[in-house]
Design a protein around this motif. Structure first.
Motif, mmCIF file in Angstrom:
data_model
loop_
_atom_site.group_PDB
_atom_site.id
_atom_site.type_symbol
_atom_site.label_atom_id
_atom_site.label_comp_id
_atom_site.label_asym_id
_atom_site.label_seq_id
_atom_site.Cartn_x
_atom_site.Cartn_y
_atom_site.Cartn_z
ATOM 1 N N GLU A 152 1.340 -1.383 0.104
ATOM 2 C CA GLU A 152 -0.049 -0.189 0.022
ATOM 3 C C GLU A 152 1.193 1.624 0.188
ATOM 4 N N VAL A 153 0.475 2.112 -1.472
ATOM 5 C CA VAL A 153 1.263 3.593 -0.781
ATOM 6 C C VAL A 153 0.544 4.469 -1.151
ATOM 7 N N HIS A 154 0.844 5.909 -0.484
ATOM 8 C CA HIS A 154 0.565 7.223 -1.036
ATOM 9 C C HIS A 154 2.604 7.727 -1.496
ATOM 10 N N MET A 155 2.449 8.191 -2.748
ATOM 11 C CA MET A 155 2.382 8.388 -4.067
ATOM 12 C C MET A 155 3.104 9.428 -3.301
ATOM 13 N N GLY A 156 2.717 10.777 -2.554
ATOM 14 C CA GLY A 156 3.300 11.742 -2.409
ATOM 15 C C GLY A 156 5.033 11.605 -1.136
ATOM 16 N N THR A 157 4.671 10.288 -0.545
ATOM 17 C CA THR A 157 5.285 10.717 0.691
ATOM 18 C C THR A 157 5.786 9.493 0.849
ATOM 19 N N PHE A 471 0.976 -1.520 4.687
ATOM 20 C CA PHE A 471 1.577 -0.149 4.182
ATOM 21 C C PHE A 471 3.180 0.068 3.505
ATOM 22 N N MET A 472 3.442 0.803 3.052
ATOM 23 C CA MET A 472 4.672 1.333 2.693
ATOM 24 C C MET A 472 5.471 1.917 4.398
ATOM 25 N N GLY A 477 10.912 -0.956 8.895
ATOM 26 C CA GLY A 477 10.045 -1.595 10.304
ATOM 27 C C GLY A 477 10.636 0.412 10.169
ATOM 28 N N GLN A 478 10.350 0.824 9.944
ATOM 29 C CA GLN A 478 10.138 2.238 10.197
ATOM 30 C C GLN A 478 9.745 2.226 11.473
ATOM 31 N N ASP A 487 8.796 11.861 3.797
ATOM 32 C CA ASP A 487 8.658 11.233 3.012
ATOM 33 C C ASP A 487 9.378 9.611 3.793
ATOM 34 N N LEU A 488 9.257 8.816 3.637
ATOM 35 C CA LEU A 488 10.025 7.118 4.471
ATOM 36 C C LEU A 488 11.311 7.914 5.214
#
Length: 648
Positions: A152-157, A471-472, A477-478, A487-488
């Motif tokens: 699962e991705v949020h393109m902006g972040t 989720f991204m 392990g963020q 961003d990540l």
């Protein structure tokens, strides 16, 4: 001004709620009338006294660009010669109270880059697709019997450039797609890409349902992204939000000066939990708008499926509302009968056009038969997010391991209903925002135990029946929760623990892809069997996953405590030789290195209601997977040995 109009059959179907490609009729259509090239504008505004087209082509002065009302139910149309793609425009609407308001086009294919709010004339035809092989492969075998591991991705972040700018659709088509392939995912799910004014709504509060957001490029740039996914063997799912829309002045709210897309009754229209408005599912034109939109993403962008957001808020009139604003349906109940009928019609229509589509319900209720066909009394989706599993597992994992024995039912209850629907197991963006902590930071214990807990959670999830979604950022392990304007934290991959977690998820994903027993019978009870669900005292569960081949199965054990067991006995169904094929405690994953090496031979010692058993080492906070390598017809020798299959 020359004029051309939608045909009477189109208008009839639109007002009936059955014009399922209404985006071809309404909006700004680049076309020719006779030999004259121009744009035909058409908009639904039944309460308006007058509608004018304004834009950069006429200096935003609509005096000479009045539209003509062509249906008694309020469709207006105008053909403007000599204009083409790229121009900005809006509708200038004179309400019946004499107020003049300016609105973006509900059917616009492109929008002005924020903070601008105008629509942009765009033609979507002409992109040369290269995904024929992908389209043919989708019909070869149903999704139910295939692996489905969704990123699962949020393109902006997901990732930003050093100067803070977004990556474009075309840049992501290379960087993101290659990453997803390397990590062993099968699907990308994108948070909503319909145009939206506020970054922090993540796309869930839209103003342009037919307009892919201009933040990352043009419509054809997004086509390129989807095309590149398909060429790489990756399916694309788009989050879709039919439950509510944003109140911004240029959007759908009181579009012609009065409630139109929303309910007239503010108790029905208002979504106080989100500060948005509900679509009025009793209006046929709204049904035409929404169902056409679902098909639009598949028609024009080759999207493989939709994850339908907040289904609970569709099913129930009073979902998330204070009691003061509660209403009842015509039968005295809480169900939104209009919305339920819409859901059924939506799914029937999508599958009539795209039999291989994915229609996934994000539903937090216990509504029955969400994934049953409409003709069998169901809602007609083919997948449902298993929110019960997610909530139970996160509660369980946040419990200190020394006290998990008292919550063992949270670990096992999901198997009581695992086959009642076609489920996706989600660890989504909703679980890692707004003070909820990241998945890693939810885990109890010291630094090592946090990572070990997360590894065993992922191992349990991957071996549990149901498709998967992560989720991204969860894959490495963020430590921080999702920061929806940044961003990540890719830089933490410089640290051993996060780099090891990244490798663990990659290898776990590849195990899932390789083992048919983990997905071929995902939605059938025959694909699963308990070995021991009852070891609550030691917080261990042991079970089997099976494919259609009776000799193809895996034995899975998950230990949810930091205790090591050097001589743990588990029952197995067949005599022979087993081998450990996966262990989350490998040093390469950050584990302690307790491994079951070599061949594990069964003993003719009944255990866990199985005729044979193995004695194994169980590492702390770990998932281990055993595969039979020598039983019955799969024995490497023709001589009858103790490894021959024995039927219980």
């Amino acid at each position: 001004m020359l004029s051309t109009i939608p045909g009477p059959e189109d208008l009839f179907l639109f007002h009936e709620g059955s014009l399922y490609h209404s985006y071809r009729v309404l909006g700004a259509q680049v076309m020719k009338q006779g030999d004259v090239r121009g744009v035909r504008f058409a908009v639904w505004a039944p309460h308006a006294l007058e509608v004018r087209v304004i834009g950069d082509f006429n200096g935003w002065d609509g005096t000479e660009y009045s539209m003509r009302k062509i249906s008694t139910s309020g469709v207006w149309s105008l053909f403007v010669p000599g204009i083409d793609e790229g121009g900005l425009y809006k509708y200038e609407i004179v309400t019946r109270y004499g107020e003049v308001i300016r609105k973006a086009d509900p059917y616009a294919f492109q929008s002005e880059l924020k903070p601008g709010t105008a629509s942009r004339i765009a033609a979507l035809e002409g992109y040369q697709w290269h995904d024929d092989d992908w389209q043919h492969s989708k019909s070869a075998k149903p999704a139910y019997n295939r692996p489905m591991n969704i990123y699962e991705v949020h393109m902006g972040t997901w990732k930003k450039k050093p100067d803070g700018e977004y990556y474009t659709y075309r840049e992501l088509a290379d960087e993101l797609v290659d990453y997803v392939v390397d990590m062993g995912y099968t699907h990308i799910e994108l948070l909503p890409l319909a145009e939206h004014p506020y970054d922090r709504s993540w796309g869930y509060q839209a103003t342009g349902y037919y307009s892919v957001t201009s933040r990352f490029g043009t419509p054809k740039d997004f086509m390129y992204f989807v095309d590149r996914c398909h060429q790489a063997g990756i399916a694309v799912i788009l989050d879709w939000v039919p439950g509510h829309f944003v109140k911004d002045a240029h959007g759908l709210r009181q579009f012609d000066g009065e409630p139109l897309y929303e309910y007239n009754d503010p108790r029905l229209a208002e979504k106080p939990e989100w500060g948005t408005l509900s679509f009025d599912f009793s209006k046929p034109e709204v049904i035409s708008f929404l169902i056409s939109n679902a098909l639009f993403w598949m028609d024009m962008y080759h999207i493989d499926g939709l994850r339908v957001d907040a289904v609970a808020s569709l099913l129930y009139l009073n979902f998330g509302k204070p009691e003061l604003h509660w209403t009842k349906n015509e039968h005295g109940g809480d169900e939104n009968t209009d919305a339920i009928n819409f859901i059924k019609k939506l799914n029937q229509t999508v599958f009539a056009h795209y039999p291989d589509a994915l229609m996934m319900a994000e539903d937090s209720t216990d509504w029955p038969q969400v994934t049953a066909p409409v003709h069998d009394g169901g809602l007609g989706f083919n997948y449902k997010w298993n929110m019960g599993w997610m909530n139970d597992m996160l509660r369980y994992m946040e419990t200190d391991p020394y006290f998990r024995s008292g919550s063992h039912n949270l670990l096992t209850f999901s198997f009581m209903y695992a086959f009642s629907e076609n489920y996706v197991l989600p660890l989504s963006h909703d679980e890692v925002v707004h003070g909820k902590k990241s998945l890693l930071n939810k885990m109890p214990g010291d630094y090592w135990r946090k990572f070990a807990n997360l590894r065993v959670l992922y191992g349990y999830m991957m071996n549990h029946p149901g498709k998967k979604l992560l989720f991204m950022g969860g894959e490495f392990g963020q430590f921080d929760e999702w920061k929806d304007l940044e961003d990540l934290d890719w830089e933490i991959l410089e640290y051993d623990s996060h780099r090891s977690m990244h490798q663990y998820v990659r290898d776990l994903n590849r195990l899932y892809l390789q083992e048919k027993s983990l997905w071929e019978l995902d939605h059938q009870p025959e694909g699963f069997a308990w070995i021991d669900p009852h070891d609550s005292g030691q917080s261990i569960v042991t079970f089997m996953r099976k494919s259609a081949d009776p000799d193809d199965f895996l034995v899975i054990l998950c230990n949810f405590t930091p205790q090591t067991f050097n001589t743990y006995r588990i029952g197995v169904p067949f005599a022979g030789v087993y081998q450990e094929c996966f262990n989350s405690d490998l040093p390469a994953y950050g584990g302690s290195g307790l491994i079951n090496r070599g061949k594990l031979k069964t003993e003719a010692f009944s255990w866990h209601s199985q005729p044979f058993s193995l004695q194994i080492v169980v590492p702390p906070l770990a998932t281990i997977v055993l595969r039979p390598v020598q039983i019955g017809r799969k024995a490497s020798s023709t001589k009858k040995t103790r490894g021959d299959r024995v039927d219980a």
